[in-house]
Structures are given as structure tokens and as C-alpha cells.
Design a protein around this motif. Structure first.
Motif, PDB file in Angstrom:
ATOM      1  N   ALA A   1       0.713  -1.101   0.053  1.00  0.00           N
ATOM      2  CA  ALA A   1       0.005  -0.112  -0.001  1.00  0.00           C
ATOM      3  C   ALA A   1       0.884   1.153  -0.100  1.00  0.00           C
TER       4      ALA A   1
ATOM      5  N   THR B   1       2.428   1.612  -3.259  1.00  0.00           N
ATOM      6  CA  THR B   1       1.541   1.988  -4.613  1.00  0.00           C
ATOM      7  C   THR B   1       1.020   3.596  -4.368  1.00  0.00           C
ATOM      8  N   VAL B   2       0.827   3.980  -3.114  1.00  0.00           N
ATOM      9  CA  VAL B   2       0.509   5.135  -3.085  1.00  0.00           C
ATOM     10  C   VAL B   2       1.598   6.328  -3.243  1.00  0.00           C
ATOM     11  N   LEU B   3       2.884   5.953  -2.682  1.00  0.00           N
ATOM     12  CA  LEU B   3       3.626   7.121  -2.746  1.00  0.00           C
ATOM     13  C   LEU B   3       4.745   7.211  -3.979  1.00  0.00           C
ATOM     14  N   LEU B   4       4.862   5.775  -4.693  1.00  0.00           N
ATOM     15  CA  LEU B   4       5.944   5.686  -5.579  1.00  0.00           C
ATOM     16  C   LEU B   4       5.236   5.714  -6.964  1.00  0.00           C
TER      17      LEU B   4
ATOM     18  N   LEU C   1       5.790   1.677  -7.998  1.00  0.00           N
ATOM     19  CA  LEU C   1       4.185   1.661  -7.975  1.00  0.00           C
ATOM     20  C   LEU C   1       3.892   0.243  -8.322  1.00  0.00           C
TER      21      LEU C   1
ATOM     22  N   VAL D   1       1.846  -2.770  -6.489  1.00  0.00           N
ATOM     23  CA  VAL D   1       0.609  -3.547  -6.835  1.00  0.00           C
ATOM     24  C   VAL D   1       0.735  -5.034  -6.881  1.00  0.00           C
TER      25      VAL D   1
ATOM     26  N   VAL E   1      -6.099  -4.211 -13.277  1.00  0.00           N
ATOM     27  CA  VAL E   1      -6.268  -4.380 -11.909  1.00  0.00           C
ATOM     28  C   VAL E   1      -7.504  -3.896 -10.934  1.00  0.00           C
TER      29      VAL E   1
ATOM     30  N   VAL F   1      -6.848   1.041  -2.179  1.00  0.00           N
ATOM     31  CA  VAL F   1      -5.554   1.399  -2.531  1.00  0.00           C
ATOM     32  C   VAL F   1      -5.400   1.598  -4.081  1.00  0.00           C
ATOM     33  N   VAL F   2      -5.806   0.532  -4.727  1.00  0.00           N
ATOM     34  CA  VAL F   2      -5.606   0.430  -6.124  1.00  0.00           C
ATOM     35  C   VAL F   2      -6.583   1.678  -6.717  1.00  0.00           C
TER      36      VAL F   2
ATOM     37  N   ASP G   1      -7.003   4.589  -5.516  1.00  0.00           N
ATOM     38  CA  ASP G   1      -6.136   5.767  -5.289  1.00  0.00           C
ATOM     39  C   ASP G   1      -4.980   5.987  -6.590  1.00  0.00           C
ATOM     40  N   TRP G   2      -4.633   4.842  -6.964  1.00  0.00           N
ATOM     41  CA  TRP G   2      -3.772   4.870  -8.029  1.00  0.00           C
ATOM     42  C   TRP G   2      -4.366   5.005  -9.313  1.00  0.00           C
TER      43      TRP G   2
ATOM     44  N   ARG H   1      -5.386   8.616  -9.516  1.00  0.00           N
ATOM     45  CA  ARG H   1      -4.186   9.705 -10.128  1.00  0.00           C
ATOM     46  C   ARG H   1      -3.735   9.528 -11.678  1.00  0.00           C
TER      47      ARG H   1
ATOM     48  N   HIS I   1      -0.865  14.455  -4.445  1.00  0.00           N
ATOM     49  CA  HIS I   1      -0.118  14.154  -3.300  1.00  0.00           C
ATOM     50  C   HIS I   1       0.658  15.458  -2.938  1.00  0.00           C
TER      51      HIS I   1
END
Lengths: 398, 430
Positions: free
Chosen positions: A363, A366-369, A374, A378, B173, B224-225, B227-228, B231, B283
Motif C-alpha cells: 500500500a 502504491t500510494v507514494l511511488l 508503483l 501492486v 487491476v 489503494v488501487v 487511489d492509483w 491519479r 499528493h
């Protein structure tokens, strides 16, 4: 050459659809016209298509998607002008699939009979509607463009109707021959006799209809007639006639498995004959070369089909071998399927901890990179799901 | 019309993606432990799987025809670009149809291990098939691999268009995990009904634990996915993001609005959380988020539809994540299933809600793309058929789907009624 290759695939798909799914439609027609008391006959028709009808149906989807990739302009003209019969075919397909699924769960009786009738009606409607589509294309009534042709007369004309009826008849005839062979394998003499008689009748009817269809083609579609009576076209017609007669002879001689092959050949030859007669035109004024998509796309389609075939051919071979050898028949003795009891390895705690760690790190990544970080995140998240699944899915205490 | 068909097809797709692996898991447990309960679960689920697949074949056929019938200009112009995806999907479908038949008809007819192996291609083909279709959708959202010249797509590179697309991976995903949530909660919901009816033996408990395990594990990950995914949208489709959030003007340190509706360039009656949107999408505390005013008014999607469906999806997803964390905690800490009735009610509701969320998510991505069918290249209005009488067809299709739905419900009901075989129910009740 390249722009013709996908067309070969499409024609091969058409042939496969005609001889495989056609027989499934035909089985449905026999269900429709059977007497109420002929339960055994209906069950036989239904069971023999059981394992294969879905796979057979997918050929149609194959034809559509390859067409729209390789010859997009031609396909969009066809589907927009012939929207009505295509919609009818769709309704038939929906009704058929639903009726089949329903029938498996219905107990024998009045309700089951009604479902079977619906199945039978849709088994007539679908090949008829698809036949009229072929008739519309073959007689040159689909001009190039978005809904450029007449929505009704493009298919509801002598040749469309004739080919529609002919499609139903050939399906009927194929089914009769196949079902005779299946009945013999299943060791049911009364069924063999019943379908043998039907095969002879349906075969003769289909043959006569084919001759009538030629007369209609002569009167209604000169280009097609010219193609069918010259060169390779006439060879294909002759082959079809010969194969048809051979089928009848084989059925009379009680040689059903070879008859199966011969009957399929008769239908395949007609489809090829149509293709040859129409070449090089897909639609009036649109040759195969003009309709074809760009080079890159054609290469991609060819690669995709060939790669797909590598997987598909052995898979289909396996399915048909199992089916034709009677491995799926009801009377086959079931094999012993008990397995030895093995002890569980008690790793649940380790796995859960690992899963939780992967979840947190994943997590975060995924959120930060971005990019590779990323992707790693995943992957870790998915790993967390896989690790945690087994311990969580064990039989819980109450 | 196509939207209707896709909505009907979507749950079946979810089952096509996720259900076979659950069936195979149950059978694998049987092979490992020799426990007849697992075998019975796998066997009964495989019948459901076959029924749903048969219906999926039907609705899939309708869809492939509709593309041609309804969007002739879209297919005519771009068939060469995206058609490859559907051709490949056709093959996956084929493999699925073949092996699903072998698997379901092969119980007791093939050796146990062989039988399990014949199920593996079904799972794989479910993955590849959905990948190819999502690749097409990702391409519509983020087109590439061709040039436009005089209204025709030229210089087409279909492999690049479909698989060299940065949009594909997050969509894949996100959708794939969503399928597991939908299937997990729908299947678990059925056994939750059994719990509430007081029929909750070892069979039901086992059959509840498997789908619930996957749904609850996937739910938090999906947030979490998501959020990706958001973005990626922020970078490549800023207008869609602006519509999802109802952001009229390009803003630094943009706030996030919960609930409410969009009117005259701002969100009314919403709960405003300052800076949150910039924080989520960029972010950074004062990150710049592009607003709807970056494009002319006729290039904007319908904001309220977009915003509402997006918030629906996010809201439901968040609730699932909370429910999931609670369940996993009880399961691991107390080593048992929850006993409270409200939990099982929540599971029953979660199934349909998961479906709503999946459909809402799909609306978000498709409506957010409007007025384009191929983002920035072709407008939806240019793609549609010139044929009349579409409303008649639409009415017919609605009837067909209603009938189809009723039929499926009836079949599943019949399947659930068949009693447990004696020898197993003895083991199960022991």
C-alpha cells in the motif's frame, strides 16, 4: 495475399459454425417436431449437444470479431443494413441459450415440454435469420455505407428467404446424421432406427431445396449464378452434391461415422462455393483488397489467429475426443474419485503475518511511488491477497 | 441500448473472472484434504458456473452484434485499431467454453487430478479474456497507436494501441479486483441467508468462508488501487476528474466535496474538506487540479451523473473496506465466524451493493469520457448508426433481459433446492 488471409479464417469459421452449430440447431428442430410421447428421442437430441453447444456457438463470435477487425468497413455496412435479421437471430440465440439452461433444471412434465418447444422454435429462427443475412450479402443488396441499403428488402426477398430455409434444412439434415451416429455409439437400437429414417428424409429434402435454391439464384442474382457455374464454383457445387449423395448411401449402408464426415463435407462445400462465387467482391463495388484494414492490423490478426489456433486446436480436439468416445455419456461408469487424506501443514500464522506485511508495504509503495515502485506495490498487494486467502478460507469453527 | 447490455453483461463477466478460481480452490482443498465437503461445494458451484457462463455467452453475443449494429462508424473507422482485442477475447472465450464443458461434464469421469487441471484453462481464459476487453476500453479512454488522416485511421499499430497503453494496467487491476468483490459478496450473501434461516452446518460454513475470505481481503486493497486509478485519470483525463469532483475552475489546493450536487459551477450542499483533492490526486497540499473550464462547454461530460456515480462507488467501496477489516479481525482474533445477525445482514446487502458499485464505477469511466467515444478523437454522436427504429429494438431488448434475468433466478433457485446427498450430509453434520 495478406489481405485475403483473414477472409480465409472467416470462411473457415463459417464452415465450422455451419457444420457444428448447424447440427445443434437441427437437434433443436427435431425436438420441436417430435411427438409428445417421444421423450427418449428428445432427451437424446438434447444430451448429445450438451457438452459442445457453447463451444460451437463461439464460432459465430469469432466470425464477427475477425470481420470487424480485418474488414471494418464491410462489416459496418452489413450490420447496419441487415440490422433486422441480425436482431432476429439474436433473439433466437438468447431464447435458445436460456431455454437450454432452464431445461436442465426442469423436471420432466408439462413445463419441460414448453421449454423444449421454445428451444425448438429458436432453433428454427436463428439459422433462418442468419441464412437471410447470407442471402442479402450474396445477392449484392448490401451497399457500402452506414445503413445505406433497404432495411427490409435487403433480406426479405426470394433469395434471402430461400437461403434462410436452406440453412434450416441443412441444419436439420446434419443433426439427423450426427444423432444417428451418436445413438449407435450409445447402443440404443430404437433411436438409431428412428434417426436413420429421419436422416434419409431430411437429407433428401435438403438436396431438393438446394436445387430449388439454384433456380432462385439463377433468376435473382446473376453475378452469384455466374460465379457458381464457372470454374471453382461449379467444382464446389459438384463436390457438395457428391458428398450429399455419399451421405445418403452411407446412411443406407448403416455406416454412420463416415456418414457424419460426408454430410459435413457437403455443407462445407456449399459455403466454400459461395465464397468462391462472390470473389473478389465482399460487397458491390468493394473488393476484399479495398475493404481490408491496414497492413499492421492484418499482420496482427493473422498472428493472433495462428497463436490462438495453437491453443484452440488441441483443446477442441480434446473436447470432441472425449465427447465422441462417449466419455460424457450418461451410462459411462464413473471412476473412483476418492482421494487420499493428507495432513494439513500448520503454516497459517506465518502466512497471515507475511500477508499483512505485504499489504502494508504494498500500500505504501502504491500510494507514494511511481513507475517501478508503483508496479512493485501492486504486485505486493496482490501477493498479500494470495497469501492471506488460504488461511482465511479454511473451515471455520461455528 | 449498449449501456443496458453492458450492465447486464457486467455481473456475468465478474463471475467469469472470479468464480472459476473459487471453484478450483474448493476442489484443490478437496484434493489436499480428502474432505468431501469441499468436493460437494466445488461440484455444486460448477453447475452455477456453467449456467452463468451459458447466459454470459448469450449476452456476449448480443454485445458483439450491437457494436456493429449500433456503432457502425465507430467500428468502420477504428475496427482495425481495437478489433484485435476482441479477436483475442474471442479465443479466450472459446477456450473457456471448451474447458468449462469438460470440467462440468467431467466430474466422476476423469481422474481427480486431471479433472482439476481441466479447470485451470477456464481460470486463465477468464483472466486473458477480460484483459483484452479492458484493453479496448483503456484504448477508448486513452487512444494511441494510429494517426487520423481525412477521417480515417491510418498508420495503425494495433499491438501498441492495445497493450502499450499506460491506461490499461490500473483499469485492469481495478476491474479484476472488483470482480472478486462482487462475486465474493454475492456468493457469501447466499450462505448468509442460510445462517439467518438457521441452516448453518459445516457445509454452509465452509461455503461461506471461501467467498468471504476473498471479498474481505480484496476490499481494502481495492481502495489503494482506486487511489492509483484516480491519479492516472488526473494526469491523462483531467476533465473527467474535474467532473467526478465537480470542480469548475482550475484550483490550487483544491477541496474535496462529499455528497451534494453540482450547479452553476460549484457543489451545493456538499461537505467540503479543504485541500483534500489536491492531496489525493497530486499528493501535495497546494497541488494544482485542472477544472472543467480547461475545455469548452460542449466538450464537458454531464457533471452530476459523473459525480454521483463516482461517489457511489467510493462510498460503497469504503464501507466494504471497513466491514472487511472488522471481519478479518474477528476471524483471526477469535478464530471463528462472527455471530451477530447484523453482520450477516450486511453480507447479504453487500452483494447487490458490490454490483451497484461496479456498475457505478463503469458509468464513471464511460460517462466521464463523454462526449467522446474515442477520447479526443471521435464524438459519440458521430459513431452512432443511421438506422431508424432503434426504440423498437430497445423495448424488445428490455423484455429479453427481464425474461433472461427471471430465468436465471429460477435456475439458481432450483439448483439451491437440490438436497445434499446423504453420505455427505452425514459427514457434514457430524
Amino acid at each position: 495475399m495478406l489481405e485475403h488471409l483473414p477472409l480465409f479464417f472467416i470462411i473457415a469459421g463459417l464452415i465450422a459454425y455451419a457444420v457444428l452449430a448447424g447440427a445443434d440447431f437441427g437437434a433443436g428442430i427435431w425436438i420441436l417436431v417430435s411427438r409428445r410421447t417421444d421423450t427418449e428421442l428428445r432427451d437424446h437430441a438434447r444430451h448429445s449437444m450438451g457438452p459442445v453447444w457453447e463451444a460451437n456457438h463461439v464460432w459465430l463470435i469469432f466470425i464477427v470479431v475477425v470481420s470487424w477487425t480485418a474488414y471494418p468497413e464491410a462489416l459496418s455496412s452489413i450490420t447496419s443494413t441487415l440490422a433486422v435479421p441480425l436482431a432476429l437471430a439474436l433473439i433466437g440465440i438468447v431464447l435458445r441459450g436460456t431455454a437450454y439452461a432452464l431445461r436442465a433444471q426442469a423436471q420432466d412434465g408439462e413445463l419441460a415440454l414448453k421449454i423444449e418447444r421454445a428451444f425448438g422454435v429458436s432453433s428454427v429462427l436463428t439459422p433462418f435469420a442468419l441464412g437471410t443475412v447470407v442471402g442479402g450479402i450474396a445477392s449484392g443488396r448490401v451497399p457500402v455505407g452506414n445503413a445505406a441499403g433497404n432495411l427490409i428488402t435487403s433480406w426479405a426477398n426470394p433469395i434471402g428467404i430461400t437461403i434462410g430455409v436452406l440453412s434450416v434444412a441443412t441444419s436439420w439434415y446434419l443433426a439427423s446424421v450426427y444423432l444417428t451416429a451418436d445413438a449407435e455409439r450409445g447402443g440404443a437400437p430404437s433411436l438409431v432406427h428412428a434417426f436413420r429414417v429421419r436422416a434419409i428424409a431430411a437429407g433428401s429434402a435438403a438436396g431438393i431445396l438446394a436445387l430449388i435454391a439454384l433456380v432462385v439464384v439463377h433468376a435473382d442474382a446473376h453475378r452469384l449464378w455466374h460465379g457458381l457455374t464457372h470454374g471453382a464454383g461449379i467444382a464446389a457445387l459438384a463436390l457438395s452434391g457428391l458428398a450429399g449423395l455419399t451421405t445418403l448411401a452411407l446412411v443406407l449402408a448403416r455406416r454412420y461415422e463416415p456418414a457424419r464426415v460426408a454430410s459435413a463435407l457437403a455443407v462445407a462445400a456449399v459455403v466454400s462455393g459461395w465464397a468462391v462465387a462472390q470473389s473478389p467482391y465482399l460487397l458491390p463495388g468493394l473488393t476484399v483488397g479495398q475493404a481490408a484494414a491496414g497492413r499492421q492490423t492484418l499482420v496482427a490478426v493473422v498472428i493472433a489467429v495462428l497463436a490462438g489456433a495453437v491453443i484452440l486446436v488441441p483443446s477442441l480436439a480434446l473436447l470432441f475426443t472425449l465427447t465422441l468416445r462417449g466419455r460424457f455419456d450418461a451410462h459411462t461408469p464413473s471412476i473412483d474419485s476418492t482421494v487420499v487424506h493428507a495432513t494439513e501443514s500448520p503454516q497459517a500464522v506465518v502466512r497471515i503475518v507475511a500477508a499483512f506485511t505485504a499489504l502494508v508495504i504494498g500500500a505504501g509503495c502504491t500510494v507514494l511511488l511511481d513507475s517501478w515502485g508503483l508496479a512493485l506495490g501492486v504486485v505486493l498487494l496482490i501477493a498479500a491477497i494470495l497469501l492471506g486467502f488460504e488461511p482465511l478460507a479454511r473451515v471455520p469453527e461455528s | 441500448m449498449q449501456a443496458l447490455s453492458l450492465t447486464v453483461h457486467l455481473p456475468l463477466v465478474c463471475f467469469g473472472i472470479a468464480f472459476p478460481s473459487l471453484v478450483l480452490f474448493a476442489e484443490w482443498r478437496y484434493l489436499r484434504t480428502g474432505d468431501q465437503t469441499y468436493r460437494l461445494i466445488a461440484q455444486r458451484w460448477s453447475k452455477v458456473m456453467l449456467t452463468l457462463f451459458a447466459v454470459g455467452v448469450v449476452t456476449g453475443t448480443i454485445l458483439s452484434f450491437e457494436f456493429g449494429i449500433l456503432w457502425p462508424n465507430f467500428v468502420g473507422t477504428f475496427g482495425s485499431v481495437f478489433g484485435l482485442g476482441f479477436a483475442l477475447e474471442g479465443f479466450s472465450f472459446f477456450v473457456e467454453a471448451i474447458f468449462i464443458a469438460i470440467y462440468v461434464y467431467g466430474w466422476d469421469r476423469l481422474k481427480p487430478r486431471t479433472h482439476w487441471l481441466t479447470g485451470a484453462p477456464v481460470v486463465l481464459a477468464g483472466i486473458t479474456g477480460s484483459t483484452f476487453v479492458i484493453a479496448v476500453n483503456a484504448w477508448m479512454n486513452h487512444p494511441g497507436g494510429f494517426r487520423m488522416s481525412h477521417g480515417k485511421a491510418v498508420d495503425v499499430h494495433p499491438w501498441t494501441a492495445l497493450f502499450g497503453n499506460s491506461f490499461l494496467w490500473q483499469e485492469l487491476v481495478h476491474m479484476y479486483l472488483a470482480a472478486y468483490i462482487v462475486v465474493g459478496f454475492l456468493v457469501a450473501g447466499w450462505y448468509a441467508v442460510c445462517f439467518l434461516r438457521g441452516r448453518f452446518g459445516r457445509y454452509e460454513r465452509t461455503a461461506l468462508a471461501i467467498p468471504l475470505a476473498i471479498a474481505t481481503l480484496v476490499s481494502p486493497v481495492e481502495v489503494v488501487v482506486g487511489d492509483w486509478a484516480a491519479r492516472v485519470v488526473a494526469v491523462s483525463q483531467p476533465v473527467k476528474l474535474a467532473a467526478m469532483e465537480g470542480l469548475a475552475h482550475t484550483t490550487k489546493g483544491a477541496p474535496e466535496h462529499l455528497l451534494g450536487f453540482y450547479e452553476d459551477g460549484r457543489v451545493k450542499y456538499g461537505i467540503e474538506i479543504p485541500h483534500l483533492l489536491s492531496l489525493l490526486a497530486d499528493h501535495s497540499w497546494n497541488g494544482e487540479i485542472k477544472g472543467l473550464d480547461t475545455v469548452p462547454a460542449n466538450d464537458r461530460p454531464p457533471v452530476n451523473v459523473e459525480r454521483f456515480s463516482f461517489q457511489t462507488m467510493v462510498g460503497i467501496g469504503t464501507m466494504f473496506a471497513l466491514l472487511a477489516v472488522g471481519y478479518i479481525f474477528v476471524r483471526l482474533r477469535l478464530r471463528r465466524l462472527p455471530r451477530s445477525r447484523w453482520f450477516y445482514w450486511a453480507i447479504i446487502l453487500a452483494g447487490p451493493l458490490a454490483l451497484v458499485a461496479a456498475i457505478a464505477g463503469w458509468i464513471t469511466t464511460e460517462v466521464g469520457r463523454q462526449p467522446w467515444i474515442v477520447y479526443g478523437v471521435m464524438r459519440t454522436s458521430q459513431a452512432v448508426t443511421g438506422a431508424k427504429d432503434i426504440p423498437i429494438g430497445y423495448g424488445t431488448l428490455v423484455l429479453v433481459y427481464v425474461a433472461l434475468g427471471a430465468a436465471v433466478a429460477w435456475v439458481l433457485h432450483r439448483l439451491s433446492l437440490s438436497p445434499l446427498p446423504n453420505d455427505v450430509s452425514q459427514v457434514v453434520n457430524a
